[in-house]
Write a protein that holds these residues in place. Sequence first.
Motif, PDB file in Angstrom:
ATOM      1  N   PRO A  58       0.823  -1.225   0.000  1.00 20.82           N
ATOM      2  CA  PRO A  58       0.000   0.000   0.000  1.00 20.82           C
ATOM      3  C   PRO A  58       0.849   1.265   0.000  1.00 20.82           C
ATOM      4  O   PRO A  58       1.886   1.327   0.676  1.00 20.82           O
ATOM      5  CB  PRO A  58      -0.792  -0.119   1.311  1.00 20.82           C
ATOM      6  CG  PRO A  58      -0.769  -1.569   1.648  1.00 20.82           C
ATOM      7  CD  PRO A  58       0.534  -2.098   1.148  1.00 20.82           C
ATOM      8  N   ARG A  59       0.416   2.248  -0.757  1.00 21.07           N
ATOM      9  CA  ARG A  59       1.181   3.492  -0.861  1.00 21.07           C
ATOM     10  C   ARG A  59       1.317   4.198   0.474  1.00 21.07           C
ATOM     11  O   ARG A  59       2.349   4.795   0.778  1.00 21.07           O
ATOM     12  CB  ARG A  59       0.509   4.430  -1.861  1.00 21.07           C
ATOM     13  CG  ARG A  59       0.579   3.937  -3.299  1.00 21.07           C
ATOM     14  CD  ARG A  59      -0.065   4.931  -4.252  1.00 21.07           C
ATOM     15  NE  ARG A  59      -0.010   4.459  -5.629  1.00 21.07           N
ATOM     16  CZ  ARG A  59      -0.516   5.127  -6.656  1.00 21.07           C
ATOM     17  NH1 ARG A  59      -1.127   6.301  -6.441  1.00 21.07           N
ATOM     18  NH2 ARG A  59      -0.431   4.648  -7.885  1.00 21.07           N
ATOM     19  N   GLY A  60       0.277   4.140   1.268  1.00 20.56           N
ATOM     20  CA  GLY A  60       0.326   4.794   2.574  1.00 20.56           C
ATOM     21  C   GLY A  60       0.962   3.952   3.662  1.00 20.56           C
ATOM     22  O   GLY A  60       1.011   4.364   4.822  1.00 20.56           O
ATOM     23  N   GLY A  61       1.440   2.762   3.298  1.00 18.08           N
ATOM     24  CA  GLY A  61       2.037   1.873   4.284  1.00 18.08           C
ATOM     25  C   GLY A  61       0.978   1.160   5.115  1.00 18.08           C
ATOM     26  O   GLY A  61      -0.221   1.254   4.855  1.00 18.08           O
ATOM     27  N   LEU A  62       1.432   0.447   6.114  1.00 20.68           N
ATOM     28  CA  LEU A  62       0.545  -0.310   6.998  1.00 20.68           C
ATOM     29  C   LEU A  62       0.756   0.131   8.437  1.00 20.68           C
ATOM     30  O   LEU A  62       1.895   0.345   8.864  1.00 20.68           O
ATOM     31  CB  LEU A  62       0.831  -1.815   6.901  1.00 20.68           C
ATOM     32  CG  LEU A  62       0.400  -2.564   5.640  1.00 20.68           C
ATOM     33  CD1 LEU A  62       0.877  -4.006   5.729  1.00 20.68           C
ATOM     34  CD2 LEU A  62      -1.109  -2.512   5.462  1.00 20.68           C
ATOM     35  N   THR A  63      -0.319   0.262   9.173  1.00 23.22           N
ATOM     36  CA  THR A  63      -0.202   0.545  10.597  1.00 23.22           C
ATOM     37  C   THR A  63       0.143  -0.753  11.332  1.00 23.22           C
ATOM     38  O   THR A  63      -0.005  -1.851  10.792  1.00 23.22           O
ATOM     39  CB  THR A  63      -1.519   1.115  11.154  1.00 23.22           C
ATOM     40  OG1 THR A  63      -2.535   0.095  11.061  1.00 23.22           O
ATOM     41  CG2 THR A  63      -1.955   2.346  10.373  1.00 23.22           C
ATOM     42  N   MET A 177     -10.725  -6.164   1.233  1.00 26.12           N
ATOM     43  CA  MET A 177     -11.235  -5.027   0.473  1.00 26.12           C
ATOM     44  C   MET A 177     -10.293  -3.835   0.554  1.00 26.12           C
ATOM     45  O   MET A 177     -10.072  -3.126  -0.432  1.00 26.12           O
ATOM     46  CB  MET A 177     -12.612  -4.620   1.008  1.00 26.12           C
ATOM     47  CG  MET A 177     -13.755  -5.532   0.570  1.00 26.12           C
ATOM     48  SD  MET A 177     -13.895  -5.659  -1.224  1.00 26.12           S
ATOM     49  CE  MET A 177     -14.117  -3.937  -1.654  1.00 26.12           C
ATOM     50  N   ARG A 178      -9.727  -3.613   1.738  1.00 21.65           N
ATOM     51  CA  ARG A 178      -8.880  -2.442   1.925  1.00 21.65           C
ATOM     52  C   ARG A 178      -7.551  -2.563   1.178  1.00 21.65           C
ATOM     53  O   ARG A 178      -7.079  -1.601   0.558  1.00 21.65           O
ATOM     54  CB  ARG A 178      -8.625  -2.221   3.418  1.00 21.65           C
ATOM     55  CG  ARG A 178      -7.721  -1.002   3.698  1.00 21.65           C
ATOM     56  CD  ARG A 178      -7.470  -0.799   5.184  1.00 21.65           C
ATOM     57  NE  ARG A 178      -8.671  -0.397   5.872  1.00 21.65           N
ATOM     58  CZ  ARG A 178      -9.250  -1.064   6.866  1.00 21.65           C
ATOM     59  NH1 ARG A 178      -8.724  -2.186   7.295  1.00 21.65           N
ATOM     60  NH2 ARG A 178     -10.341  -0.610   7.442  1.00 21.65           N
ATOM     61  N   HIS A 179      -6.923  -3.734   1.240  1.00 19.48           N
ATOM     62  CA  HIS A 179      -5.559  -3.868   0.723  1.00 19.48           C
ATOM     63  C   HIS A 179      -5.443  -4.756  -0.509  1.00 19.48           C
ATOM     64  O   HIS A 179      -4.369  -4.816  -1.102  1.00 19.48           O
ATOM     65  CB  HIS A 179      -4.644  -4.414   1.823  1.00 19.48           C
ATOM     66  CG  HIS A 179      -4.581  -3.551   3.033  1.00 19.48           C
ATOM     67  ND1 HIS A 179      -4.104  -2.246   2.993  1.00 19.48           N
ATOM     68  CD2 HIS A 179      -4.931  -3.785   4.320  1.00 19.48           C
ATOM     69  CE1 HIS A 179      -4.165  -1.725   4.209  1.00 19.48           C
ATOM     70  NE2 HIS A 179      -4.663  -2.629   5.022  1.00 19.48           N
ATOM     71  N   GLY A 180      -6.508  -5.418  -0.910  1.00 19.18           N
ATOM     72  CA  GLY A 180      -6.464  -6.273  -2.087  1.00 19.18           C
ATOM     73  C   GLY A 180      -6.130  -7.713  -1.725  1.00 19.18           C
ATOM     74  O   GLY A 180      -5.320  -7.966  -0.829  1.00 19.18           O
ATOM     75  N   PRO A 181      -6.758  -8.676  -2.421  1.00 18.43           N
ATOM     76  CA  PRO A 181      -6.582 -10.081  -2.067  1.00 18.43           C
ATOM     77  C   PRO A 181      -5.173 -10.606  -2.256  1.00 18.43           C
ATOM     78  O   PRO A 181      -4.692 -11.409  -1.449  1.00 18.43           O
ATOM     79  CB  PRO A 181      -7.577 -10.800  -2.992  1.00 18.43           C
ATOM     80  CG  PRO A 181      -7.845  -9.846  -4.100  1.00 18.43           C
ATOM     81  CD  PRO A 181      -7.718  -8.485  -3.517  1.00 18.43           C
TER      82      PRO A 181
END
Length: 303
Positions: A58-63, A177-181
């Motif tokens: 993800p472009r915004g990274g992961l928490t 849904m948020r990050h893609g399968p």
Amino acid sequence: MNRILLAHAAAAGAALSAGAAVVATRFVIGETDPLSLVFYRYLVAVFCFAPFLPMLWPRGGLTAAECARIAMFGILFFVLFPWAFNASLELNPAARGAVGLATIPIQTLLVAAAFGRERLSKAKIAGVLLAFGGIVVAFGTAAFANGSGSYLRGDGLMLLGVLCAAVYSVFSRPTLMRHGPLFVTALGMAFAVAALLPVLAFKAGGALLPSFSARGWLAVLFLGTVAGTLQFSLFMLALRWLPPTTTVLYLTLNPIAAMVLGIVVLGEGLTAELVAGMVLVLAGITVGSGMRTGSAKPAAAEP
């Protein structure tokens, strides 16, 4: 519309691949133990995913919370579920394991309904019962011919593994849904392999290089590629766009596909029970899924 049709096709493809995985597992399980087979299978899959993981990140990274969630899902679905499945097949005949595995849509429907993630309907209940009935018809004679007392431990392991898969199917959709399968699958497998590495290293006294036969290596490579990377990517894609119960309903094709593969590859006989069971399973999938291209919508992302 096309997206939903593709999701149905992906669910069917994943189930058929899983049927082939049962045959491959039977080939190699005698050369190793259930936990080690899980590790080597998904190690191969992680190597297949590795070149694409940076592109999927993800472009915004992961928490930290999101990483923990994906790690938890990965351990649940890529460690506990396959370990219990493999361990059950060590104790029980494959036919009996097939009946236990066929409870996955029942358990998924109950979990989804209990937590308000999916609405019970007559069509879903009928479809689940038809599909399960098909497995019982196809495998019941072989599964229960010798009584049940000696197989209770294997039954318990299979039902525990199926529960893990049901919980994953119900609660992982917002993350998918948020990050893609593909990303969630790849990272979940990586966390699963990382969790298993110290366990296997301790168990093997630091020696992790397996000693499979040529046939065993081919089986492991198949389990990690076609029945690992491809199978679970298809399953996650379907789970993103279809309700959990609909997605796992296709998994009742798994033992049917394994039996058909045994007929084609091993020359086993075609039985009337298999034909009748296959008809019931297909009827269950048709009724339970509705086969309406506009009937399923992706889950909303978690807050």
